[in-house]
Write a protein that holds these residues in place. Structure first.
Motif, PDB file in Angstrom:
ATOM      1  N   PHE A 175      -3.790   1.909  -6.750  1.00  0.00           N
ATOM      2  CA  PHE A 175      -2.874   0.705  -6.450  1.00  0.00           C
ATOM      3  C   PHE A 175      -3.121   0.274  -4.846  1.00  0.00           C
ATOM      4  O   PHE A 175      -3.418  -0.838  -4.189  1.00  0.00           O
ATOM      5  CB  PHE A 175      -1.532   0.910  -6.834  1.00  0.00           C
ATOM      6  CG  PHE A 175      -0.564  -0.285  -6.356  1.00  0.00           C
ATOM      7  CD1 PHE A 175      -0.477  -1.344  -7.267  1.00  0.00           C
ATOM      8  CD2 PHE A 175       0.222  -0.077  -5.012  1.00  0.00           C
ATOM      9  CE1 PHE A 175       0.187  -2.252  -6.915  1.00  0.00           C
ATOM     10  CE2 PHE A 175       0.890  -1.297  -4.833  1.00  0.00           C
ATOM     11  CZ  PHE A 175       0.835  -2.332  -5.668  1.00  0.00           C
ATOM     12  N   LYS A 176      -3.014   1.399  -3.988  1.00  0.00           N
ATOM     13  CA  LYS A 176      -2.939   1.178  -2.769  1.00  0.00           C
ATOM     14  C   LYS A 176      -4.410   0.927  -2.285  1.00  0.00           C
ATOM     15  O   LYS A 176      -4.501  -0.197  -1.147  1.00  0.00           O
ATOM     16  CB  LYS A 176      -2.752   2.449  -1.753  1.00  0.00           C
ATOM     17  CG  LYS A 176      -2.453   2.205  -0.275  1.00  0.00           C
ATOM     18  CD  LYS A 176      -2.134   3.600   0.261  1.00  0.00           C
ATOM     19  CE  LYS A 176      -1.955   3.381   1.729  1.00  0.00           C
ATOM     20  NZ  LYS A 176      -3.183   2.633   2.486  1.00  0.00           N
ATOM     21  N   GLN A 177      -5.516   1.281  -2.555  1.00  0.00           N
ATOM     22  CA  GLN A 177      -6.874   1.032  -2.530  1.00  0.00           C
ATOM     23  C   GLN A 177      -7.175  -0.693  -2.662  1.00  0.00           C
ATOM     24  O   GLN A 177      -7.686  -1.080  -1.779  1.00  0.00           O
ATOM     25  CB  GLN A 177      -7.635   1.924  -3.435  1.00  0.00           C
ATOM     26  CG  GLN A 177      -9.271   1.919  -2.825  1.00  0.00           C
ATOM     27  CD  GLN A 177      -9.981   2.786  -3.583  1.00  0.00           C
ATOM     28  OE1 GLN A 177      -9.852   2.719  -5.101  1.00  0.00           O
ATOM     29  NE2 GLN A 177     -10.843   3.463  -3.262  1.00  0.00           N
ATOM     30  N   ARG A 178      -6.772  -1.081  -3.813  1.00  0.00           N
ATOM     31  CA  ARG A 178      -6.845  -2.471  -4.246  1.00  0.00           C
ATOM     32  C   ARG A 178      -5.965  -3.233  -3.189  1.00  0.00           C
ATOM     33  O   ARG A 178      -6.564  -4.437  -2.961  1.00  0.00           O
ATOM     34  CB  ARG A 178      -6.887  -2.717  -5.370  1.00  0.00           C
ATOM     35  CG  ARG A 178      -7.872  -2.275  -6.433  1.00  0.00           C
ATOM     36  CD  ARG A 178      -7.604  -1.826  -7.907  1.00  0.00           C
ATOM     37  NE  ARG A 178      -8.594  -1.412  -8.832  1.00  0.00           N
ATOM     38  CZ  ARG A 178      -8.954   0.235  -8.602  1.00  0.00           C
ATOM     39  NH1 ARG A 178      -8.627   0.859  -7.712  1.00  0.00           N
ATOM     40  NH2 ARG A 178     -10.094   0.134  -9.150  1.00  0.00           N
ATOM     41  N   GLY A 179      -4.812  -2.837  -3.035  1.00  0.00           N
ATOM     42  CA  GLY A 179      -3.848  -3.495  -2.257  1.00  0.00           C
ATOM     43  C   GLY A 179      -4.388  -3.808  -0.750  1.00  0.00           C
ATOM     44  O   GLY A 179      -4.286  -4.953  -0.296  1.00  0.00           O
ATOM     45  N   ASP A 180      -4.784  -2.633  -0.078  1.00  0.00           N
ATOM     46  CA  ASP A 180      -5.445  -2.722   0.987  1.00  0.00           C
ATOM     47  C   ASP A 180      -6.514  -3.469   1.129  1.00  0.00           C
ATOM     48  O   ASP A 180      -6.743  -4.348   2.443  1.00  0.00           O
ATOM     49  CB  ASP A 180      -5.674  -1.408   1.662  1.00  0.00           C
ATOM     50  CG  ASP A 180      -4.417  -0.479   1.854  1.00  0.00           C
ATOM     51  OD1 ASP A 180      -3.233  -0.942   1.988  1.00  0.00           O
ATOM     52  OD2 ASP A 180      -4.656   0.848   2.057  1.00  0.00           O
ATOM     53  N   LEU A 181      -7.504  -3.469   0.175  1.00  0.00           N
ATOM     54  CA  LEU A 181      -8.719  -4.449   0.135  1.00  0.00           C
ATOM     55  C   LEU A 181      -8.075  -6.036   0.283  1.00  0.00           C
ATOM     56  O   LEU A 181      -8.948  -6.761   1.035  1.00  0.00           O
ATOM     57  CB  LEU A 181      -9.561  -4.278  -1.142  1.00  0.00           C
ATOM     58  CG  LEU A 181     -10.790  -4.882  -1.229  1.00  0.00           C
ATOM     59  CD1 LEU A 181     -11.562  -3.976  -1.990  1.00  0.00           C
ATOM     60  CD2 LEU A 181     -10.740  -6.372  -1.979  1.00  0.00           C
ATOM     61  N   LEU A 182      -7.534  -6.353  -0.803  1.00  0.00           N
ATOM     62  CA  LEU A 182      -7.119  -7.746  -0.598  1.00  0.00           C
ATOM     63  C   LEU A 182      -6.092  -8.154   0.594  1.00  0.00           C
ATOM     64  O   LEU A 182      -6.325  -9.308   1.076  1.00  0.00           O
ATOM     65  CB  LEU A 182      -6.072  -8.105  -1.820  1.00  0.00           C
ATOM     66  CG  LEU A 182      -6.557  -7.925  -3.188  1.00  0.00           C
ATOM     67  CD1 LEU A 182      -5.664  -8.039  -4.241  1.00  0.00           C
ATOM     68  CD2 LEU A 182      -7.664  -8.851  -3.359  1.00  0.00           C
ATOM     69  N   ASP A 183      -5.225  -7.375   1.262  1.00  0.00           N
ATOM     70  CA  ASP A 183      -4.464  -7.559   2.405  1.00  0.00           C
ATOM     71  C   ASP A 183      -5.557  -7.902   3.803  1.00  0.00           C
ATOM     72  O   ASP A 183      -5.372  -8.543   4.199  1.00  0.00           O
ATOM     73  CB  ASP A 183      -3.905  -6.329   2.828  1.00  0.00           C
ATOM     74  CG  ASP A 183      -2.440  -6.396   1.816  1.00  0.00           C
ATOM     75  OD1 ASP A 183      -2.131  -7.314   1.423  1.00  0.00           O
ATOM     76  OD2 ASP A 183      -1.916  -5.312   2.001  1.00  0.00           O
TER      77      ASP A 183
END
Length: 210
Positions: A58-66
């Motif tokens: 979740f964090k990996q994908r969230g950081d990417l989009l951010d």
């Protein structure tokens, strides 16, 4: 970033029957136990690993989009490569270096774009560059929308898989305890809140041995 994340404990017992029947059921001489499935699962090593893995995804994908929302000047090709490198489970050193360089390049391009937006008397070349960056921003916005949905689907699938693994492990552990300790019935505590033979800790230990 509107990805939805639920901790894995939200339905740890939902797929389990309300009780388990051990082999050799003998109505005249019942040995009945109870188990708090939710506690056994959430205290288990498997649950903790699955939960950590899901939070990391979740964090990996969230950081990417951010990052992409903060610096929206990727080309589509850059963005696709950036996603592949960011989500790669075990990148090699060269891939990590490529990813870091890409971040630096995009940050530099974003600074250039913002400077051009503030320029009082843009030249024709400046206006062309602004138009090019504007097209990048528009294309990236569409891509981010697609990926946000894709990531939500991926995370839901990961969560469903982990929840099923938790349930399967708990079921196998309860059946093992039932056989090893001579139980005829083991009720889930939602059905029987009190029972003399509480096997919750034994179930957790059995789960951790697998």
């Amino acid at each position: 970033m509107n990805l939805r994340f639920e901790k894995l404990g939200w339905i740890v017992a939902g797929g389990l029957a309300t009780f388990f029947i051990a082999p050799g059921f003998a109505p005249a001489d019942n040995k009945i136990g109870v188990v708090d499935v939710a506690k056994a699962v959430t205290d288990s090593d498997l649950y903790k690993k699955n939960n950590d893995d899901l939070q990391a995804a979740f964090k990996q994908r969230g950081d990417l989009l951010d990052f992409m929302n903060t610096y929206p000047v990727f080309t589509v090709a850059q963005a696709t490569r950036f996603k592949d490198l960011t989500l790669k489970p075990q990148p090699i050193q060269a891939e990590t270096a490529e990813l870091n360089k890409m971040k630096d390049d995009v940050k530099a391009a974003d600074s250039t774009f913002r400077a051009l937006q503030q320029k009082q008397n843009p030249t024709p070349a400046d206006r062309q560059a602004l138009d090019d960056y504007g097209k990048r921003v528009q294309a990236l916005g569409q891509l981010i929308g697609q990926w946000r949905q894709q990531f939500s689907d991926e995370l839901q699938a990961l969560q469903d898989k982990a929840t099923q693994a938790n349930q399967d492990s708990a079921r196998a552990a309860i059946e093992q305890i039932g056989k090893n300790q001579g139980f005829n019935l083991i009720f889930i505590k939602d059905v029987a809140p009190f029972g003399q033979n509480d096997v919750t800790e034994d179930v957790k230990k059995a789960m951790n041995k697998k």
